[in-house]
Design a protein around this motif. Sequence first.
Motif, mmCIF file in Angstrom:
data_model
loop_
_atom_site.group_PDB
_atom_site.id
_atom_site.type_symbol
_atom_site.label_atom_id
_atom_site.label_comp_id
_atom_site.label_asym_id
_atom_site.label_seq_id
_atom_site.Cartn_x
_atom_site.Cartn_y
_atom_site.Cartn_z
ATOM 1 N N THR A 305 17.140 6.150 -6.730
ATOM 2 C CA THR A 305 18.298 5.698 -5.964
ATOM 3 C C THR A 305 17.987 4.309 -5.433
ATOM 4 O OG1 THR A 305 17.481 6.584 -3.870
ATOM 5 C CG2 THR A 305 18.815 8.061 -5.268
ATOM 6 N N VAL A 306 19.030 3.584 -5.118
ATOM 7 C CA VAL A 306 18.819 2.258 -4.541
ATOM 8 C C VAL A 306 18.143 2.394 -3.182
ATOM 9 C CG1 VAL A 306 19.936 0.108 -3.835
ATOM 10 C CG2 VAL A 306 20.848 1.397 -5.774
ATOM 11 N N ASP A 307 18.483 3.452 -2.453
ATOM 12 C CA ASP A 307 17.864 3.667 -1.148
ATOM 13 C C ASP A 307 16.361 3.899 -1.269
ATOM 14 O OD1 ASP A 307 17.399 6.003 1.291
ATOM 15 O OD2 ASP A 307 18.347 4.093 1.788
ATOM 16 N N HIS A 308 15.937 4.554 -2.357
ATOM 17 C CA HIS A 308 14.504 4.753 -2.577
ATOM 18 C C HIS A 308 13.799 3.400 -2.704
ATOM 19 C CE1 HIS A 308 10.861 6.729 -3.858
ATOM 20 N NE2 HIS A 308 10.834 6.015 -4.983
ATOM 21 N N LEU A 309 14.429 2.475 -3.393
ATOM 22 C CA LEU A 309 13.862 1.135 -3.518
ATOM 23 C C LEU A 309 13.813 0.442 -2.149
ATOM 24 C CD1 LEU A 309 12.859 -1.300 -5.126
ATOM 25 C CD2 LEU A 309 15.241 -1.895 -5.600
ATOM 26 N N VAL A 310 14.852 0.642 -1.351
ATOM 27 C CA VAL A 310 14.868 0.048 -0.018
ATOM 28 C C VAL A 310 13.661 0.513 0.784
ATOM 29 C CG1 VAL A 310 16.086 0.018 2.192
ATOM 30 C CG2 VAL A 310 17.364 -0.308 0.067
ATOM 31 N N ARG A 311 13.371 1.822 0.743
ATOM 32 C CA ARG A 311 12.244 2.351 1.512
ATOM 33 C C ARG A 311 10.932 1.753 1.039
ATOM 34 N NH1 ARG A 311 15.166 7.162 0.730
ATOM 35 N NH2 ARG A 311 13.620 7.925 -0.763
ATOM 36 N N ARG A 312 10.781 1.551 -0.251
ATOM 37 C CA ARG A 312 9.539 0.969 -0.776
ATOM 38 C C ARG A 312 9.397 -0.503 -0.359
ATOM 39 N NH1 ARG A 312 7.044 4.121 -4.708
ATOM 40 N NH2 ARG A 312 5.958 2.291 -5.516
ATOM 41 N N LEU A 313 10.492 -1.223 -0.429
ATOM 42 C CA LEU A 313 10.432 -2.626 -0.034
ATOM 43 C C LEU A 313 10.225 -2.779 1.469
ATOM 44 C CD1 LEU A 313 13.233 -4.317 -2.167
ATOM 45 C CD2 LEU A 313 10.776 -4.682 -2.354
ATOM 46 N N ALA A 314 10.724 -1.816 2.235
ATOM 47 C CA ALA A 314 10.608 -1.902 3.691
ATOM 48 C C ALA A 314 9.190 -1.628 4.171
ATOM 49 C CB ALA A 314 11.583 -0.922 4.347
ATOM 50 N N ASP A 315 8.357 -1.055 3.325
ATOM 51 C CA ASP A 315 6.962 -0.769 3.680
ATOM 52 C C ASP A 315 6.188 -2.087 3.704
ATOM 53 O OD1 ASP A 315 4.607 1.755 2.603
ATOM 54 O OD2 ASP A 315 4.246 -0.074 3.729
ATOM 55 N N GLU A 316 5.802 -2.499 4.897
ATOM 56 C CA GLU A 316 5.172 -3.804 5.033
ATOM 57 C C GLU A 316 3.856 -3.891 4.275
ATOM 58 O OE1 GLU A 316 4.850 -4.946 9.058
ATOM 59 O OE2 GLU A 316 7.014 -4.935 9.430
ATOM 60 N N GLU A 317 3.112 -2.782 4.190
ATOM 61 C CA GLU A 317 1.844 -2.821 3.466
ATOM 62 C C GLU A 317 2.076 -3.089 1.977
ATOM 63 O OE1 GLU A 317 -0.620 0.286 6.324
ATOM 64 O OE2 GLU A 317 -0.410 0.669 4.173
ATOM 65 N N ARG A 318 3.162 -2.553 1.476
ATOM 66 C CA ARG A 318 3.450 -2.771 0.050
ATOM 67 C C ARG A 318 4.026 -4.159 -0.203
ATOM 68 N NH1 ARG A 318 3.270 1.611 -3.230
ATOM 69 N NH2 ARG A 318 3.056 3.659 -2.267
ATOM 70 N N ARG A 319 4.682 -4.675 0.766
ATOM 71 C CA ARG A 319 5.319 -5.983 0.544
ATOM 72 C C ARG A 319 4.355 -7.147 0.688
ATOM 73 N NH1 ARG A 319 10.091 -7.350 3.937
ATOM 74 N NH2 ARG A 319 9.323 -5.891 5.491
ATOM 75 N N LEU A 320 3.156 -6.888 1.155
ATOM 76 C CA LEU A 320 2.130 -7.929 1.249
ATOM 77 C C LEU A 320 2.642 -9.170 1.977
ATOM 78 C CD1 LEU A 320 0.577 -7.684 -2.314
ATOM 79 C CD2 LEU A 320 -0.234 -6.611 -0.214
ATOM 80 N N GLY A 321 3.204 -8.918 3.163
ATOM 81 C CA GLY A 321 3.637 -10.059 3.966
ATOM 82 C C GLY A 321 4.874 -10.724 3.439
ATOM 83 N N ALA A 322 5.812 -9.898 2.915
ATOM 84 C CA ALA A 322 7.015 -10.475 2.306
ATOM 85 C C ALA A 322 7.894 -11.217 3.296
ATOM 86 C CB ALA A 322 7.829 -9.374 1.625
ATOM 87 N N LEU A 323 7.668 -11.040 4.565
ATOM 88 C CA LEU A 323 8.498 -11.742 5.543
ATOM 89 C C LEU A 323 8.090 -13.199 5.704
ATOM 90 C CD1 LEU A 323 8.822 -8.997 8.289
ATOM 91 C CD2 LEU A 323 10.489 -9.654 6.535
#
Length: 752
Positions: A305-323
């Motif tokens: 689901t698109v929401d599943h992708l949202v949860r993965r992207l929202a995980d800061e550890e996985r995003r490696l400082g995406a902000l």
Amino acid sequence: MSGEKSFGVVLRGLRQRGRLTIEELAEASGVSVRAIGDMERGRSRVPQRRTVVALAEGLGLSDTEREALLATVRAARPIRAVAVAGTVVPPRSVGDFTGRGAELARVREAAERAGTGVGVSVLVVSGPPGCGKTTLALKAAADLAEEFPDGCFVVDLHGVEGPVDTGEALLKLLKALGVSDRRLAQEDAQGHAGLLRALLRERRCLVVLDNARDEGQVRPLLPAGGRSLVLVTSRRPLSGLEDVDRLALSEMAQDEAVELLRRILGAERAGAEAEAVARVAELCGRLPLALRVAGNWLTVRSGWTVDHLVRRLADEERRLGALAAGDVRVEAAFELSYRQLTGQAARLLRLLSLVPGPDMTAAYGAALTATGVFEAEDVMEELVEAGLLQASFTGRYQLHDLLRLFARARLSREEEPGEEEAAEDRLRTWLLDTAVVAGRWYKPKYGAPPPSWQGLVPLDTAEQARAWLDSEAFAWFAALRGAAGRGEHTRVVETADALEWYCALSLFWGHWTEVFHLSSEAAAALDDPYLQAVHLNHYSVVLGSSEHRYRESIERADEALEHARRAQDTSQQAWALVNAVLPHRRLGEIQKGFDKARAAADLFEAAGDYEGWIEAMGPHGATLRELGRAEKALTQHQRIISFLNAPDCPVSGHAADTYRAFASGALGDDYAALGRWREAADHYRSAQDQLHRIGIPRSEAEGLLRLGEALIELGEIEEARSCLRKALALGDAADSNDLKTVQKLLDSLPAE
């Protein structure tokens, strides 16, 4: 090829339907008789819109017919992608281009201003990685193609990593604009820049200089006035450039980012999770490249689901400082794709960052991982599906600059100590070993690969060998440089020597002087007088034939002669003498050339070196002719043909075919010098057939010119016209001076 008729065929049909002569159509439309004739014969560039409209009025076409004629013109104006190395493939994202209306309007305004010939003709499009600079430029080029009748060109400067040398970009762009290799060889870098400025000033072209590193890389590529437009894309604003317009590109507007995701996912799926789609757009920083990678993953993983992708992207550890700003936002999408790869695919992605070029085949993956081609291809297809590698219809793969940097960082971080160097060694070894086997297809006494050889690419024919050497030139040349830098002297001299005969097939490639300079230095480092003689001889040849540096060519040949004497090698002494003949002739030192050719022939004959004897006898005959002894020259060249045609001739294969073709052409020259034009034409025709079959276009063009001249002397004008047109059609591959002579001869012939 499609079955659509060319513009010239359509125009002729409409004119004949209207029962108009070319002269009558010229009077009715205001377009010249010559221009109409050239268009109908397909000899001129695609006409501009205003010319087509004038022709339509002269033909009395209806609005519908006029639009159909204009559509024929538009179809004949594709964007041409000019590869600095490898093939440039427009990204797939152009097909679903979204938004950027204001930015496209800015580009169109710049094109209109450039069209007046007044004002700025350069627009710099700058912004952070992944913001869609390239896609915008390609979209604009596609939209504006009709406004630039002399062509649209795309040059990838690879500024993010491994930037392309400005001189290389200049050469490729000039060649795409129709400048011959021989003309390019006559100019230095400054001359190339001036030539490009002149061409862009005279013509109406659109040039996209994509992914520029800095001001210095692009400054020599920019026009100085005229009606052409150059679009430059770069991460940096290139503030050091003067008299340019600027367009700063940043992330997409939120509604545009959502629309791009909707187009990738499909309206139904995106509509069902509209809020989640909007959140993905935000988490990707609304950067087009990040949006596309995330969208592609959702497309491939239809169960997510698109929401599943949202949860993965929202995980800061996985995003490696995406902000963080800039690259980090793009890295979030890369990281997501990377972590979904199998271990095999992730490792290959890391290793592909070592490939020294913009594109590759599956064989590169196999060499890097020490696996088979099909296994590597399967893994590379996984990377394609993940959106981390682009595949073209030609079977080649491309790794985006940013992904290359991402993969390189992971390589340093994740591979075992020493694995990066080991992989580089495997790739370099494969490239140079394959270059040796491919090059030896053309070298006397070698030919086909030995039965024991097992390679990653098919080299079963000379044609396959040549195709590989041509397509992978950037990579094997980089590998040769790498080997030289690492002190692998034996490998360098072996590779360069294997490519000696292939060099003759691609003389104006542009890097042969460096190849043989490197091999000469390697031979010196080995302190082997025989190898020094061999490679200084190779170096002398390309300095004279390719670079026209005749005095330096003679100096290197003299050095080779000294080393050959130290090595007590008679054949290399003879080669040093014969290699100096052409430079002496070009410098007007005919007697010196004659003396060295004669001495070389005697040495070759004494050494039993048959190939060398032929190589010496050819220029010996030419110098005889130039000294006014054409009958004697004729006898010498006939000796070569008789020797090659003997049943027990020790020279065979590609070498024999090449020698026979050149000797036949030389006989044509001899007969022409004697005024025996029928015999000259017969020999030129024979040589022409052989050169075409072998594939040496520069000599083929020269031969067609000579044949045309002989046929004119014989009064056979139509066949002469046909030969001269064939010579013109060879374009870049021909000597520019020969082409000028061809055009003058064509213009002097009576009208058809």
